[in-house]
Design a protein around this motif. Structure first.
Motif, PDB file in Angstrom:
ATOM      1  N   SER A   7      67.352  24.195  34.682  1.00 57.26           N
ATOM      2  CA  SER A   7      66.294  24.890  34.469  1.00 57.26           C
ATOM      3  C   SER A   7      65.241  23.722  34.462  1.00 57.26           C
ATOM      4  O   SER A   7      65.586  22.374  34.556  1.00 57.26           O
ATOM      5  CB  SER A   7      66.427  25.415  32.801  1.00 57.26           C
ATOM      6  OG  SER A   7      66.575  24.367  32.065  1.00 57.26           O
ATOM      7  N   LEU A   8      63.937  24.234  34.591  1.00 56.11           N
ATOM      8  CA  LEU A   8      63.090  23.198  34.553  1.00 56.11           C
ATOM      9  C   LEU A   8      62.828  22.234  33.377  1.00 56.11           C
ATOM     10  O   LEU A   8      62.724  21.130  33.279  1.00 56.11           O
ATOM     11  CB  LEU A   8      61.634  24.072  34.606  1.00 56.11           C
ATOM     12  CG  LEU A   8      60.394  23.102  34.756  1.00 56.11           C
ATOM     13  CD1 LEU A   8      60.313  22.344  36.095  1.00 56.11           C
ATOM     14  CD2 LEU A   8      59.218  24.080  34.499  1.00 56.11           C
ATOM     15  N   LYS A   9      63.246  22.675  31.950  1.00 48.67           N
ATOM     16  CA  LYS A   9      63.215  22.261  30.706  1.00 48.67           C
ATOM     17  C   LYS A   9      64.282  21.068  30.913  1.00 48.67           C
ATOM     18  O   LYS A   9      63.879  20.033  30.427  1.00 48.67           O
ATOM     19  CB  LYS A   9      63.496  23.420  29.554  1.00 48.67           C
ATOM     20  CG  LYS A   9      63.321  22.596  28.140  1.00 48.67           C
ATOM     21  CD  LYS A   9      63.730  23.686  27.127  1.00 48.67           C
ATOM     22  CE  LYS A   9      64.770  23.054  26.387  1.00 48.67           C
ATOM     23  NZ  LYS A   9      65.510  23.846  25.450  1.00 48.67           N
ATOM     24  N   HIS A  10      65.238  21.639  31.407  1.00 41.85           N
ATOM     25  CA  HIS A  10      66.284  20.342  31.398  1.00 41.85           C
ATOM     26  C   HIS A  10      66.242  19.322  32.592  1.00 41.85           C
ATOM     27  O   HIS A  10      66.435  18.211  32.124  1.00 41.85           O
ATOM     28  CB  HIS A  10      67.837  21.087  31.791  1.00 41.85           C
ATOM     29  CG  HIS A  10      68.413  22.084  30.645  1.00 41.85           C
ATOM     30  ND1 HIS A  10      69.083  22.946  30.985  1.00 41.85           N
ATOM     31  CD2 HIS A  10      67.959  22.040  29.180  1.00 41.85           C
ATOM     32  CE1 HIS A  10      69.671  23.605  30.052  1.00 41.85           C
ATOM     33  NE2 HIS A  10      68.770  23.106  28.871  1.00 41.85           N
ATOM     34  N   ALA A  11      65.370  19.671  33.613  1.00 41.88           N
ATOM     35  CA  ALA A  11      64.952  18.804  34.709  1.00 41.88           C
ATOM     36  C   ALA A  11      64.000  17.901  33.973  1.00 41.88           C
ATOM     37  O   ALA A  11      63.955  16.712  34.055  1.00 41.88           O
ATOM     38  CB  ALA A  11      64.657  19.583  35.876  1.00 41.88           C
ATOM     39  N   VAL A  13      70.030  11.175  29.177  1.00 39.81           N
ATOM     40  CA  VAL A  13      71.447  11.565  29.110  1.00 39.81           C
ATOM     41  C   VAL A  13      71.541  13.026  28.459  1.00 39.81           C
ATOM     42  O   VAL A  13      72.422  13.514  29.105  1.00 39.81           O
ATOM     43  CB  VAL A  13      72.166  10.571  28.482  1.00 39.81           C
ATOM     44  CG1 VAL A  13      73.496  10.785  28.165  1.00 39.81           C
ATOM     45  CG2 VAL A  13      72.226   9.082  29.015  1.00 39.81           C
ATOM     46  N   ILE A  14      70.805  13.139  27.598  1.00 41.15           N
ATOM     47  CA  ILE A  14      71.180  14.498  26.923  1.00 41.15           C
ATOM     48  C   ILE A  14      70.666  15.574  28.019  1.00 41.15           C
ATOM     49  O   ILE A  14      71.300  16.416  28.397  1.00 41.15           O
ATOM     50  CB  ILE A  14      70.427  14.819  25.774  1.00 41.15           C
ATOM     51  CG1 ILE A  14      70.951  13.915  24.590  1.00 41.15           C
ATOM     52  CG2 ILE A  14      70.214  16.295  25.207  1.00 41.15           C
ATOM     53  CD1 ILE A  14      70.041  14.003  23.386  1.00 41.15           C
ATOM     54  N   GLY A  15      69.323  15.153  28.665  1.00 41.06           N
ATOM     55  CA  GLY A  15      68.962  15.835  29.675  1.00 41.06           C
ATOM     56  C   GLY A  15      69.869  16.113  30.794  1.00 41.06           C
ATOM     57  O   GLY A  15      70.316  17.060  31.401  1.00 41.06           O
ATOM     58  N   LEU A  16      70.751  14.902  31.270  1.00 42.80           N
ATOM     59  CA  LEU A  16      71.611  14.898  32.378  1.00 42.80           C
ATOM     60  C   LEU A  16      72.776  15.852  32.010  1.00 42.80           C
ATOM     61  O   LEU A  16      73.141  16.582  32.869  1.00 42.80           O
ATOM     62  CB  LEU A  16      72.163  13.539  32.381  1.00 42.80           C
ATOM     63  CG  LEU A  16      73.538  13.269  33.318  1.00 42.80           C
ATOM     64  CD1 LEU A  16      73.350  13.465  34.579  1.00 42.80           C
ATOM     65  CD2 LEU A  16      73.849  11.919  33.043  1.00 42.80           C
ATOM     66  N   LYS A  17      73.247  15.826  30.616  1.00 38.21           N
ATOM     67  CA  LYS A  17      74.440  16.766  30.377  1.00 38.21           C
ATOM     68  C   LYS A  17      73.727  18.134  30.389  1.00 38.21           C
ATOM     69  O   LYS A  17      74.416  19.155  31.063  1.00 38.21           O
ATOM     70  CB  LYS A  17      74.648  16.588  28.780  1.00 38.21           C
ATOM     71  CG  LYS A  17      75.849  17.651  28.224  1.00 38.21           C
ATOM     72  CD  LYS A  17      77.137  16.931  29.004  1.00 38.21           C
ATOM     73  CE  LYS A  17      78.078  18.058  28.271  1.00 38.21           C
ATOM     74  NZ  LYS A  17      79.318  17.720  28.788  1.00 38.21           N
ATOM     75  N   SER A  18      72.732  18.494  29.965  1.00 36.65           N
ATOM     76  CA  SER A  18      72.086  19.817  29.977  1.00 36.65           C
ATOM     77  C   SER A  18      71.850  20.412  31.533  1.00 36.65           C
ATOM     78  O   SER A  18      72.033  21.441  31.626  1.00 36.65           O
ATOM     79  CB  SER A  18      70.920  19.889  29.234  1.00 36.65           C
ATOM     80  OG  SER A  18      70.807  19.381  28.005  1.00 36.65           O
ATOM     81  N   PHE A  19      71.166  19.606  32.128  1.00 38.85           N
ATOM     82  CA  PHE A  19      70.709  19.764  33.672  1.00 38.85           C
ATOM     83  C   PHE A  19      71.950  20.059  34.493  1.00 38.85           C
ATOM     84  O   PHE A  19      72.273  21.031  35.165  1.00 38.85           O
ATOM     85  CB  PHE A  19      70.262  18.509  34.250  1.00 38.85           C
ATOM     86  CG  PHE A  19      69.714  18.901  35.564  1.00 38.85           C
ATOM     87  CD1 PHE A  19      68.630  19.837  35.498  1.00 38.85           C
ATOM     88  CD2 PHE A  19      70.094  18.217  36.752  1.00 38.85           C
ATOM     89  CE1 PHE A  19      67.906  20.206  37.010  1.00 38.85           C
ATOM     90  CE2 PHE A  19      69.602  18.569  37.924  1.00 38.85           C
ATOM     91  CZ  PHE A  19      68.523  19.496  38.185  1.00 38.85           C
ATOM     92  N   SER A  20      73.212  19.289  34.211  1.00 38.60           N
ATOM     93  CA  SER A  20      74.658  19.859  34.899  1.00 38.60           C
ATOM     94  C   SER A  20      75.084  20.834  34.426  1.00 38.60           C
ATOM     95  O   SER A  20      75.715  21.577  35.353  1.00 38.60           O
ATOM     96  CB  SER A  20      75.364  18.679  34.758  1.00 38.60           C
ATOM     97  OG  SER A  20      76.108  18.453  33.201  1.00 38.60           O
TER      98      SER A  20
END
Lengths: 113, 104
Positions: B28-32, B17-24
């Motif tokens: 970036s590759l890290k967020h994905a 979910v944190i990744g979802l927020k950051s990716f949106s």
């Protein structure tokens, strides 16, 4: 209406496809299709979060998946319907509508101030 | 052991979910990796928990705790609205999801 809601609808729709896939997949290429659908689904999920609060989007995503699987069990896989299931489904729909209205209200306040 | 797997699955769901927020916010590759990796591992541990727990119960606890945590994290760390009506409706959703999964 915020265009993010279109992505919310898309992500919920694609979610139902892969959940259904989980229940009927039997060979490797079925799973390949399912994983592709999951990737597309999660991409829409992220797109929805660009313009809407992530907490809201995720809660609706979880709710749609839950109601969707419960309905699939009942209609496609001939599971049973109970009063308890109906009660919790109604509760979910109510919660999602309330949440959408509260987020809309917050936005209008922001715009007014 | 089964409940430990559910706990791990919920932790990774939060990562997702944190990744979802950051990716949106920024692709970036890290967020994905956070986003897809978090949810991927969450599904792996959830599946492992099914080996020793009843599926409907384990799933109910997992999705209920994960959804609640997702909302709290976004309120605390990402500054989403903490209005009373929003909190009430989110509690209704979490109870509804958990309840429906538990009786299914």
């Amino acid at each position: 209406m915020n265009k993010g809601w279109i992505f919310v609808i898309l992500t919920c729709l694609f979610e139902l496809f892969w959940v259904l896939g989980f229940n009927i997949a039997s060979t490797w290429w079925h799973w390949a299709i399912i994983i592709t659908i999951i990737m597309i689904d999660f991409y829409f999920l992220a797109k929805a979060c660009e313009s809407l609060p992530t907490g809201t989007v995720y809660a609706i995503f979880a709710a749609a998946g839950t109601v969707g699987t419960a309905l699939m069990d009942i209609y496609i896989f001939e599971g049973s319907f109970s009063l308890a299931k109906g009660f919790f489904m109604g509760m979910l729909v109510f919660g999602v509508i309330l949440l959408k209205r509260s987020d809309d209200g917050a936005k209008q306040e922001e715009a007014a101030s | 052991m089964g409940w430990f797997f559910v706990f791990l699955a919920a932790c990774f769901e939060i990562t997702g979910v944190i990744g979802l927020k950051s990716f949106s916010q920024r692709k970036s590759l890290k967020h994905a990796v956070l986003f897809f990796g978090g949810f991927g591992l969450a599904f792996v541990f959830l599946y492992l928990s099914f080996l020793s727990l009843q599926v409907s119960v384990a799933y109910a606890v997992w999705i209920g705790s994960g959804t609640a945590a997702a909302v709290l994290i976004n309120m605390i760390f990402f500054g989403e609205s903490k209005s009373k009506i929003r909190i009430v409706s989110l509690v209704i959703i979490v109870v509804g999801v958990t309840g429906l999964k538990a009786v299914s």
